[in-house]
Design a protein around this motif. Structure first.
Motif, PDB file in Angstrom:
ATOM      1  N   THR A   9       0.870  -1.187   0.000  1.00  0.00           N
ATOM      2  CA  THR A   9       0.000   0.000   0.000  1.00  0.00           C
ATOM      3  C   THR A   9       0.903   1.232   0.000  1.00  0.00           C
ATOM      4  N   ALA A  10       0.293   2.387  -0.181  1.00  0.00           N
ATOM      5  CA  ALA A  10       1.023   3.632   0.084  1.00  0.00           C
ATOM      6  C   ALA A  10       1.331   3.659   1.580  1.00  0.00           C
ATOM      7  N   ILE A  11       2.423   4.319   1.948  1.00  0.00           N
ATOM      8  CA  ILE A  11       2.695   4.475   3.387  1.00  0.00           C
ATOM      9  C   ILE A  11       2.173   5.855   3.797  1.00  0.00           C
ATOM     10  N   ASP A  12       1.430   5.888   4.893  1.00  0.00           N
ATOM     11  CA  ASP A  12       0.681   7.094   5.261  1.00  0.00           C
ATOM     12  C   ASP A  12       1.548   8.131   5.976  1.00  0.00           C
ATOM     13  N   TYR A  13       1.288   9.391   5.674  1.00  0.00           N
ATOM     14  CA  TYR A  13       1.928  10.465   6.436  1.00  0.00           C
ATOM     15  C   TYR A  13       1.389  10.426   7.858  1.00  0.00           C
ATOM     16  N   VAL A  14       2.284  10.656   8.819  1.00  0.00           N
ATOM     17  CA  VAL A  14       1.838  10.529  10.213  1.00  0.00           C
ATOM     18  C   VAL A  14       1.598  11.899  10.871  1.00  0.00           C
ATOM     19  N   ALA A  18      -5.555   7.947  11.026  1.00  0.00           N
ATOM     20  CA  ALA A  18      -6.206   7.298   9.878  1.00  0.00           C
ATOM     21  C   ALA A  18      -7.651   7.766   9.730  1.00  0.00           C
ATOM     22  N   HIS A  19      -8.041   8.127   8.503  1.00  0.00           N
ATOM     23  CA  HIS A  19      -9.453   8.399   8.232  1.00  0.00           C
ATOM     24  C   HIS A  19      -9.963   7.326   7.268  1.00  0.00           C
ATOM     25  N   ILE A  20     -11.231   7.439   6.863  1.00  0.00           N
ATOM     26  CA  ILE A  20     -11.772   6.308   6.097  1.00  0.00           C
ATOM     27  C   ILE A  20     -11.207   6.230   4.672  1.00  0.00           C
ATOM     28  N   PHE A  24      -9.948   2.789   3.427  1.00  0.00           N
ATOM     29  CA  PHE A  24     -10.395   2.215   2.150  1.00  0.00           C
ATOM     30  C   PHE A  24      -9.213   1.536   1.444  1.00  0.00           C
ATOM     31  N   GLU A  25      -8.093   2.255   1.373  1.00  0.00           N
ATOM     32  CA  GLU A  25      -6.930   1.697   0.671  1.00  0.00           C
ATOM     33  C   GLU A  25      -6.412   0.434   1.359  1.00  0.00           C
ATOM     34  N   LYS A  26      -6.322   0.499   2.690  1.00  0.00           N
ATOM     35  CA  LYS A  26      -5.766  -0.662   3.401  1.00  0.00           C
ATOM     36  C   LYS A  26      -6.740  -1.836   3.317  1.00  0.00           C
ATOM     37  N   THR A  49       4.385   3.504   7.409  1.00  0.00           N
ATOM     38  CA  THR A  49       4.192   4.940   7.597  1.00  0.00           C
ATOM     39  C   THR A  49       5.362   5.742   7.036  1.00  0.00           C
ATOM     40  N   ASP A  50       5.011   6.914   6.500  1.00  0.00           N
ATOM     41  CA  ASP A  50       5.945   7.840   5.848  1.00  0.00           C
ATOM     42  C   ASP A  50       6.185   8.955   6.862  1.00  0.00           C
ATOM     43  N   GLU A  51       7.359   8.977   7.478  1.00  0.00           N
ATOM     44  CA  GLU A  51       7.491   9.769   8.697  1.00  0.00           C
ATOM     45  C   GLU A  51       8.397  10.997   8.595  1.00  0.00           C
ATOM     46  N   ILE A 262      -2.181   2.298  -4.575  1.00  0.00           N
ATOM     47  CA  ILE A 262      -1.984   3.700  -4.185  1.00  0.00           C
ATOM     48  C   ILE A 262      -3.211   4.510  -4.612  1.00  0.00           C
ATOM     49  N   GLY A 263      -3.319   5.733  -4.111  1.00  0.00           N
ATOM     50  CA  GLY A 263      -4.409   6.598  -4.536  1.00  0.00           C
ATOM     51  C   GLY A 263      -4.051   7.329  -5.823  1.00  0.00           C
ATOM     52  N   LYS A 264      -5.087   7.759  -6.547  1.00  0.00           N
ATOM     53  CA  LYS A 264      -4.887   8.415  -7.846  1.00  0.00           C
ATOM     54  C   LYS A 264      -4.028   9.677  -7.723  1.00  0.00           C
ATOM     55  N   ASP A 265      -4.046  10.321  -6.530  1.00  0.00           N
ATOM     56  CA  ASP A 265      -3.289  11.567  -6.348  1.00  0.00           C
ATOM     57  C   ASP A 265      -1.781  11.355  -6.366  1.00  0.00           C
ATOM     58  N   ILE A 266      -1.326  10.122  -6.114  1.00  0.00           N
ATOM     59  CA  ILE A 266       0.123   9.912  -6.064  1.00  0.00           C
ATOM     60  C   ILE A 266       0.589   8.945  -7.156  1.00  0.00           C
ATOM     61  N   ALA A 291      -4.228   2.266  -9.138  1.00  0.00           N
ATOM     62  CA  ALA A 291      -4.516   3.617  -8.628  1.00  0.00           C
ATOM     63  C   ALA A 291      -6.003   3.698  -8.301  1.00  0.00           C
ATOM     64  N   HIS A 292      -6.307   3.639  -6.994  1.00  0.00           N
ATOM     65  CA  HIS A 292      -7.718   3.679  -6.603  1.00  0.00           C
ATOM     66  C   HIS A 292      -8.224   5.123  -6.578  1.00  0.00           C
ATOM     67  N   GLY A 293      -9.544   5.244  -6.549  1.00  0.00           N
ATOM     68  CA  GLY A 293     -10.149   6.571  -6.484  1.00  0.00           C
ATOM     69  C   GLY A 293     -10.206   7.078  -5.052  1.00  0.00           C
ATOM     70  N   TRP A 294     -10.918   8.168  -4.866  1.00  0.00           N
ATOM     71  CA  TRP A 294     -11.003   8.777  -3.530  1.00  0.00           C
ATOM     72  C   TRP A 294     -12.379   8.582  -2.919  1.00  0.00           C
ATOM     73  N   ILE A 295     -12.396   8.534  -1.600  1.00  0.00           N
ATOM     74  CA  ILE A 295     -13.647   8.376  -0.861  1.00  0.00           C
ATOM     75  C   ILE A 295     -14.116   9.746  -0.381  1.00  0.00           C
ATOM     76  N   THR A 296     -15.375  10.045  -0.668  1.00  0.00           N
ATOM     77  CA  THR A 296     -15.971  11.264  -0.125  1.00  0.00           C
ATOM     78  C   THR A 296     -16.968  10.857   0.964  1.00  0.00           C
TER      79      THR A 296
HETATM   80  O1  ME8 Z   1       0.453  10.346  -0.027  1.00  0.00           O
HETATM   81  N1  ME8 Z   1      -9.846   8.458  -0.278  1.00  0.00           N
HETATM   82  O2  ME8 Z   1       0.420   9.781   2.213  1.00  0.00           O
HETATM   83  P1  ME8 Z   1      -1.069  10.196   2.608  1.00  0.00           P
HETATM   84  C1  ME8 Z   1      -9.075   7.439  -0.697  1.00  0.00           C
HETATM   85  N2  ME8 Z   1       2.979   9.418   2.254  1.00  0.00           N
HETATM   86  N3  ME8 Z   1      -7.748   7.386  -0.483  1.00  0.00           N
HETATM   87  C2  ME8 Z   1      -7.191   8.403   0.181  1.00  0.00           C
HETATM   88  C3  ME8 Z   1      -7.942   9.499   0.664  1.00  0.00           C
HETATM   89  C4  ME8 Z   1      -9.342   9.496   0.397  1.00  0.00           C
HETATM   90  N4  ME8 Z   1     -10.154  10.465   0.795  1.00  0.00           N
HETATM   91  N5  ME8 Z   1      -7.088  10.349   1.282  1.00  0.00           N
HETATM   92  C5  ME8 Z   1      -5.854   9.781   1.195  1.00  0.00           C
HETATM   93  C6  ME8 Z   1       1.005   9.957   0.995  1.00  0.00           C
HETATM   94  N6  ME8 Z   1      -5.913   8.633   0.527  1.00  0.00           N
HETATM   95  C7  ME8 Z   1       2.448   9.525   0.947  1.00  0.00           C
HETATM   96  C8  ME8 Z   1       2.534   8.193   0.213  1.00  0.00           C
HETATM   97  S1  ME8 Z   1       3.911   6.106  -0.731  1.00  0.00           S
HETATM   98  C9  ME8 Z   1       5.533   5.777  -1.010  1.00  0.00           C
HETATM   99  C10 ME8 Z   1       3.929   7.663   0.072  1.00  0.00           C
HETATM  100  C11 ME8 Z   1      -4.810   7.718   0.167  1.00  0.00           C
HETATM  101  O3  ME8 Z   1      -1.154   9.896   4.058  1.00  0.00           O
HETATM  102  C12 ME8 Z   1      -3.790   8.420  -0.722  1.00  0.00           C
HETATM  103  O4  ME8 Z   1      -4.235   8.428  -2.050  1.00  0.00           O
HETATM  104  O5  ME8 Z   1      -1.386  11.551   2.131  1.00  0.00           O
HETATM  105  C13 ME8 Z   1      -2.572   7.542  -0.498  1.00  0.00           C
HETATM  106  O6  ME8 Z   1      -2.557   6.452  -1.389  1.00  0.00           O
HETATM  107  C14 ME8 Z   1      -2.743   7.067   0.944  1.00  0.00           C
HETATM  108  O7  ME8 Z   1      -4.092   7.360   1.329  1.00  0.00           O
HETATM  109  C15 ME8 Z   1      -1.810   7.783   1.908  1.00  0.00           C
HETATM  110  O8  ME8 Z   1      -1.973   9.183   1.787  1.00  0.00           O
END
Ligand code: ME8
Length: 520
Positions: A9-14, A18-20, A24-26, A49-51, A262-266, A291-296
Motif C-alpha cells: 500500500t502507500a505508506i501514510d503520512y503521520v 487514519a481516516h476512512i 479504504f486503501e488498506k 508509515t511515511d514519517e 496507491i491513490g490516484k493523487d500519487i 490507482a484507486h479513487g477517492w472516498i468522499t
Molecule cells: O500520499 N480516499 O500519504 P497520505 C481514498 N505518504 N484514499 C485516500 C484518501 C481518500 N479520501 N485520502 C488519502 C502519501 N488517501 C504519501 C505516500 S507512498 C511511497 C507515500 C490515500 O497519508 C492516498 O491516495 O497523504 C494515499 O494512497 C494514501 O491514502 C496515503 O496518503
C-alpha cells in the motif's frame, strides 16, 4: 496459480490519524491479499508509515513536540486502526527505522556514483502539503496549489537532482507496451501526458530548510527528498541492499511486486519517479500499479476545515459493531475499480442490511432451522444430489477469480451477491418448508444440501471481505474456511449431523436505524 504474490500500500503520512480514505486503501489491499492467499503459496503484504519531511516537521513544531514523538504517537494510532479493521499485513515499515534509513542512504550514494544524481542550483515553488515542487502552470489562477489551496513556498537552494529525463523514453515504452501495468487503464493516458513535460527532479533539500529526514551520506548539508525516501520502502522492507551483488531470499522471492496499491493523487510518483528509480537501480518493475479513487463523505471531500473527517473507529462505534466485517464489505464495494466512492450512514446501513443480514445471513439461518426441524440437523446420503445452483456457484468462483486478476474488488463482491440472489430465488422457488410439510422429505433435503453447498462456496469467496462472518458460516456448516479456491469443489459437505438448534446463530445482525442518528 502458484506464483508468489507481493502486495503493497502507500505508506501514510503521520501528521494525522487514519481516516476512512486511508482505511479504504488498506481494506481493499487486504481483501486482494486474502484472496490471493487462497490461490498462491507464498504471499507478502507490506504497509507502513511515511514519517519524514517538512509536513511532519511543521506539524510537530506547531504541537510543541519533537517530530519523533509525533511519529510514535500517530504510528501507534495507525496500527490500532489497522488492528481494529483486521488488516492482516505481514510487515509494517517505518521510514524512521534504522534499516530503512541506512539502505536509502546507500541507494542515494549508488545513484550519485553512477551519475544519475548530480548537484544543481535551483529556484522553484514547493508545496509542503504535496511535498513536491510545482510548475507555475500547475497552480490555480490565484497562484495556489490546486490540491491544498495553499501558496507554495519559493525555494532557492543548491540541491541534488535525479536524471529523470534519461528514463523518459523507457517509461513511455513500458507503459505503452504493458496496457495492464497501470490499472485502471484510463489513468495510463494521464501519466503519458505528464511524461511529455517531465524534467529532472530535485532529490534533496538543504538541512537549513528541512532538518527532519535522512541525511545524504556523503554531504550532511543535504537531506534526501522525502519521496525518494518513501518510495524506497517497497524494497528496503524486503532487505534490498544496493551494495550486494546477490540479494537475500525474501527479496528474490517477492520482488518485483505483484501489485502496488496507491491513490490516484500519487500515481505520478509511482508510475514515473518510482519506475525511473528502479530502472536506475537496474531492478525489475512492479507488475501492476493499482490507482484507486477517492472516498468522499456524503458526496463531500473530507477536510479538517469542513470538520467532516471520519475515522473508521467513529463508524464502528456509532453502529456498535464489534467486528469490522460490515464496514470492510461496504467500503470495498462502494467504488468500482479505480473510481471514486462515497460513504454515507444511510447507504452503509441499507447495503449491509440487504446484503449481509438478509441475502446472506437469513438464507443460512432459515435453511439451518429447517434442517434441524425436519431432519434433526442431519444431512442424509440421499440429499447429496447437485442441482443447477451448484454449477452457478462454481461459475461464480471463476468470475471472482477473473475480477481479482484485474484487481476489481467491488466487481468481485457483486458476483458473490449475485450468487446469493440466485440461491435465495432457488430456495423460494423450491420451498423446502412446503416439501417437508407435504412429506416430500428427500426432495426438501436435496434443496437444503444445495443451499448449504452454495453457502460453503460463499463463505470462502466472501472471506477476504468479511473474515469473521465467513468463519462463522463455516463453523455452523462444519466446513473448512482455510481452503485454496482450486480445492473448493473437492470438499463438498458430507452426510452426517452438522448442527443442533442451539448452535444456530445469526451471522450478521441488522443495523438498527437509531444507531446512525447517535453519530458524531
Ligand atoms: O500520499 N480516499 O500519504 P497520505 C481514498 N505518504 N484514499 C485516500 C484518501 C481518500 N479520501 N485520502 C488519502 C502519501 N488517501 C504519501 C505516500 S507512498 C511511497 C507515500 C490515500 O497519508 C492516498 O491516495 O497523504 C494515499 O494512497 C494514501 O491514502 C496515503 O496518503
Amino acid at each position: 496459480m502458484n506464483e508468489n504474490f507481493y502486495i503493497t500500500t502507500a505508506i501514510d503520512y503521520v501528521n494525522g490519524k487514519a481516516h476512512i480514505g486511508h482505511a479504504f486503501e488498506k481494506i481493499i489491499t487486504d481483501v486482494i491479499y486474502r484472496h490471493f492467499k487462497q490461490r498462491c503459496d507464498k504471499t507478502m503484504f507490506l504497509t507502513g508509515t511515511d514519517e519524514h519531511g517538512i509536513k511532519i516537521q511543521k506539524t510537530a513544531k506547531s504541537l510543541n513536540i519533537s517530530p519523533m514523538e509525533l511519529c510514535n504517537q500517530n504510528v501507534e494510532a495507525f496500527q490500532n486502526s489497522w488492528k481494529l479493521l483486521d488488516i492482516n499485513y505481514d510487515k509494517f515499515i517505518r521510514t524512521t527505522s534504522h534499516e530503512h534509513k541506512e539502505i536509502v542512504q546507500k541507494i542515494f550514494e549508488k545513484l550519485l556514483k553512477q551519475g544519475d544524481i548530480y548537484k544543481h542550483s535551483y529556484k522553484g515553488l514547493y508545496c509542503n502539503g504535496c511535498e513536491c515542487f510545482l510548475n507555475e502552470k500547475d497552480l490555480t489562477e490565484d497562484g495556489l496549489c490546486p490540491n491544498h489551496l495553499t501558496k507554495p513556498e519559493v525555494v532557492e537552494e543548491e540541491n541534488y537532482f535525479f536524471k529523470l529525463t534519461k528514463y523518459k523514453d523507457a517509461i513511455i515504452n513500458h507503459i505503452k507496451s504493458n496496457p495492464d501495468f497501470i490499472i485502471p487503464s484510463f489513468r495510463a493516458n494521464e501519466v503519458l501526458n505528464q511524461l511529455e513535460n517531465i524534467e529532472d527532479i530535485s532529490v534533496s533539500r538543504s538541512i537549513n530548510n528541512v532538518s527532519w529526514g535522512i541525511p545524504v551520506l556523503s554531504d550532511d548539508s543535504q537531506i534526501i527528498y522525502v519521496w525518494i525516501d518513501a518510495l524506497s520502502n517497497y524494497i528496503t522492507a524486503l532487505g534490498y541492499d544496493p551494495d550486494k551483488e546477490e540479494q537475500n531470499e525474501t527479496f528474490t522471492t517477492f520482488w518485483p511486486a505483484s501489485c502496488q496499491v496507491i491513490g490516484k493523487d500519487i500515481l505520478k510518483f509511482h508510475s514515473i519517479y518510482w519506475i525511473a528509480l528502479l530502472m536506475a537501480l537496474d531492478l525489475p518493475l512492479p507488475k501492476h500499479i493499482l490507482a484507486h479513487g477517492w472516498i468522499t463523505i456524503d458526496e463531500t471531500k473530507m477536510s479538517k476545515s469542513l470538520g467532516n473527517v471520519l475515522s473508521p473507529e467513529n463508524i464502528l462505534k456509532s453502529f456498535e459493531l464489534q467486528k469490522p466485517d460490515a464496514f470492510r464489505y461496504y467500503i470495498s464495494s462502494c467504488a468500482n475499480c479505480g473510481k471514486d466512492g462515497n460513504y454515507s450512514d444511510i447507504d452503509f446501513k441499507e447495503k449491509v442490511n440487504a446484503d449481509l443480514a438478509n441475502n446472506m445471513g437469513n438464507l443460512l439461518n432459515r435453511s439451518l432451522n429447517i434442517l434441524v426441524k425436519y431432519f434433526d440437523g442431519e444431512i442424509k446420503d440421499e440429499f447429496i444430489v447437485e442441482d443447477e445452483i451448484i454449477k452457478t456457484a462454481k461459475k461464480t468462483v471463476n468470475k471472482v477469480v477473473e475480477n481479482f486478476d484485474k484487481f476489481q474488488v467491488a466487481e468481485a463482491a457483486f458476483e458473490i451477491m449475485t450468487l446469493l440472489n440466485a440461491a435465495n430465488k432457488y430456495i423460494n422457488d423450491k420451498a423446502p418448508w412446503s416439501l417437508s410439510k407435504n412429506g416430500d422429505l428427500t426432495q426438501a433435503g436435496v434443496v437444503l444440501y444445495n443451499v448449504f453447498e452454495v453457502m460453503r462456496y460463499v463463505s470462502v469467496l466472501i472471506y477476504p471481505y468479511c473474515p469473521n462472518i465467513a468463519s462463522n458460516i463455516a463453523k455452523q456448516l462444519k466446513t473448512n474456511i482455510n481452503i485454496k479456491l482450486y480445492d473448493l469443489d473437492k470438499n463438498n459437505i458430507k452426510a452426517g449431523k452438522i448442527i443442533t438448534k442451539d448452535e444456530i446463530t445469526p451471522v450478521f445482525l441488522r443495523l438498527d436505524s437509531e444507531f446512525a442518528q447517535n453519530k458524531k
